[in-house]
Write an enzyme that holds these catalytic residues in place. Structure first.
Site, PDB file in Angstrom:
ATOM      1  N   ASP A  99       0.863  -1.186   0.000  1.00 28.02           N
ATOM      2  CA  ASP A  99       0.000   0.000   0.000  1.00 28.02           C
ATOM      3  C   ASP A  99       0.896   1.231   0.000  1.00 28.02           C
ATOM      4  O   ASP A  99       1.281   1.754   1.045  1.00 28.02           O
ATOM      5  CB  ASP A  99      -0.905  -0.024   1.231  1.00 28.02           C
ATOM      6  CG  ASP A  99      -2.032   0.994   1.136  1.00 28.02           C
ATOM      7  OD1 ASP A  99      -2.072   1.762   0.162  1.00 28.02           O
ATOM      8  OD2 ASP A  99      -2.877   1.017   2.064  1.00 28.02           O
ATOM      9  N   ILE A 100       1.239   1.685  -1.212  1.00 30.26           N
ATOM     10  CA  ILE A 100       2.223   2.763  -1.347  1.00 30.26           C
ATOM     11  C   ILE A 100       1.628   4.048  -1.938  1.00 30.26           C
ATOM     12  O   ILE A 100       2.201   5.119  -1.793  1.00 30.26           O
ATOM     13  CB  ILE A 100       3.423   2.307  -2.201  1.00 30.26           C
ATOM     14  CG1 ILE A 100       2.973   1.872  -3.593  1.00 30.26           C
ATOM     15  CG2 ILE A 100       4.174   1.177  -1.495  1.00 30.26           C
ATOM     16  CD1 ILE A 100       4.102   1.518  -4.544  1.00 30.26           C
ATOM     17  N   LYS A 101       0.490   3.916  -2.632  1.00 26.07           N
ATOM     18  CA  LYS A 101      -0.238   5.063  -3.213  1.00 26.07           C
ATOM     19  C   LYS A 101       0.692   6.017  -3.958  1.00 26.07           C
ATOM     20  O   LYS A 101       0.619   7.234  -3.817  1.00 26.07           O
ATOM     21  CB  LYS A 101      -1.015   5.807  -2.131  1.00 26.07           C
ATOM     22  CG  LYS A 101      -2.103   4.960  -1.466  1.00 26.07           C
ATOM     23  CD  LYS A 101      -2.919   5.764  -0.474  1.00 26.07           C
ATOM     24  CE  LYS A 101      -4.013   4.919   0.150  1.00 26.07           C
ATOM     25  NZ  LYS A 101      -3.487   3.925   1.118  1.00 26.07           N
ATOM     26  N   ARG A 102       1.545   5.474  -4.783  1.00 19.21           N
ATOM     27  CA  ARG A 102       2.521   6.273  -5.515  1.00 19.21           C
ATOM     28  C   ARG A 102       1.932   6.831  -6.805  1.00 19.21           C
ATOM     29  O   ARG A 102       0.996   6.288  -7.372  1.00 19.21           O
ATOM     30  CB  ARG A 102       3.755   5.436  -5.843  1.00 19.21           C
ATOM     31  CG  ARG A 102       4.515   4.919  -4.637  1.00 19.21           C
ATOM     32  CD  ARG A 102       5.184   6.060  -3.883  1.00 19.21           C
ATOM     33  NE  ARG A 102       6.216   5.541  -3.002  1.00 19.21           N
ATOM     34  CZ  ARG A 102       6.133   5.492  -1.677  1.00 19.21           C
ATOM     35  NH1 ARG A 102       5.060   5.927  -1.073  1.00 19.21           N
ATOM     36  NH2 ARG A 102       7.140   5.014  -0.952  1.00 19.21           N
TER      37      ARG A 102
END
Length: 300
Positions: A99-102
């Site tokens: 879960d990095i939401k990059r």
């Protein structure tokens, strides 16, 4: 295709849930937390806690979601715990959602992707993936040039991604629910883009490896997205501590598939709840995960 493999595992375990290892020292039992007086020790204790939960949960859940922010705040030592947690989960047969939401401009997005689902090339020609995961979360609100590098790596290396569409936080509607010039909401326009990005990655179950983050806390919006975008597989946050109920998220599913539901604090901190009194953190997490599975499956 990775989305088919995930759905196969969900069907095998009869469990469309993913446990969020969003682990900070405040979630640790006191004997472990008290040792966390340095970043190095914090990273060590967090990794131990995660490994213990993976050991007891791996037979009953299909996947874990590891939220990078909880590791970044402990510096390099925290990111070592992140790396080791991701690797240990995959070694034990679990799918990993990083879960990095990059997102960023194309070249930077490509660099982000190499760290988690693509390949980084070293001077000797060797390729490595420092935090290799099966899926990642990404933010599509920079547009296609910030997403396509991730999609290309998904195609090349059989990985998947979940794009933010309708998020679970209370104020998401300030932007995501706004009506655009075409008469559709911003989140529905984003879901349409997700369909396009994932059209070449649709598997045998009719779902694409490029899915959407759709919060359990917004039932009506989730229902609209599901009806309008039948090939989109959902990552569903917001269950439990954020207020989402199994009855609310049932609209995300068709014939028992179509999404995977996340719970983090509800599992990590189960040992602190009266319902699991007398259990240690491992026993409580296992019981809470099984309770979650029963709660969701009775509704879908």
């Amino acid at each position: 295709m990775i989305i088919d493999s995930l759905i196969d595992r969900i069907k095998e375990t009869n469990n469309p849930s993913v446990i969020g290892l969003d682990t900070c020292i405040d979630y640790l039992p006191e004997d472990m937390k008290s040792k966390c007086t340095t970043l190095a020790e914090a990273g060590k204790q967090i990794a131990k806690f995660n490994f213990d939960l993976i050991d007891v949960l791996k037979e009953v859940i299909p996947a874990v979601k590891v939220q990078v922010a909880y590791y970044e705040m402990y510096g390099v030592e925290g990111m070592t715990a992140f790396r080791d947690t991701v690797a240990y989960a995959r070694e034990n047969g679990l799918f990993v959602i990083a879960d990095i939401k990059r997102n960023d401009i194309g070249s930077t997005a490509a660099a982000y992707s190499k760290g988690y689902i693509g390949k980084t090339t070293l001077a000797n020609g060797k390729t490595v993936t420092p935090y290799e995961s099966d899926f990642i979360t990404i933010n599509g609100y920079l547009g296609s040039d910030g997403i396509l590098p991730f999609v290309e790596d998904c195609k090349k290396y059989d990985k998947g991604a979940f794009v933010l569409v309708k998020t679970s936080n209370p104020t998401s509607g300030e932007l995501q629910d706004k009506t655009m010039d075409n008469g559709k909401t911003l989140y529905d326009n984003m879901a349409t883009l997700v369909d396009g990005w994932g059209k070449d990655l649709v598997g045998k179950y009719g779902y694409s490896s490029i899915g959407a983050v759709v919060g359990a806390t917004h039932m009506e919006q989730a229902k609209l997205i599901r009806n309008a975008h039948p090939s989109t597989f959902f990552l569903i946050p917001g269950y439990g501590a954020q207020g989402g109920k199994a009855e609310d998220l049932a609209v995300c599913f068709r014939d028992g598939i179509g999404g995977i539901v996340n719970s983090s604090r509800g599992i990590l901190c189960a040992y602190k709840k009266d319902a699991y009194k007398g259990m240690d953190y491992k026993q409580a997490a296992l019981k809470a995960a099984i309770d979650m599975q029963k709660d969701i499956t009775r509704c879908i």
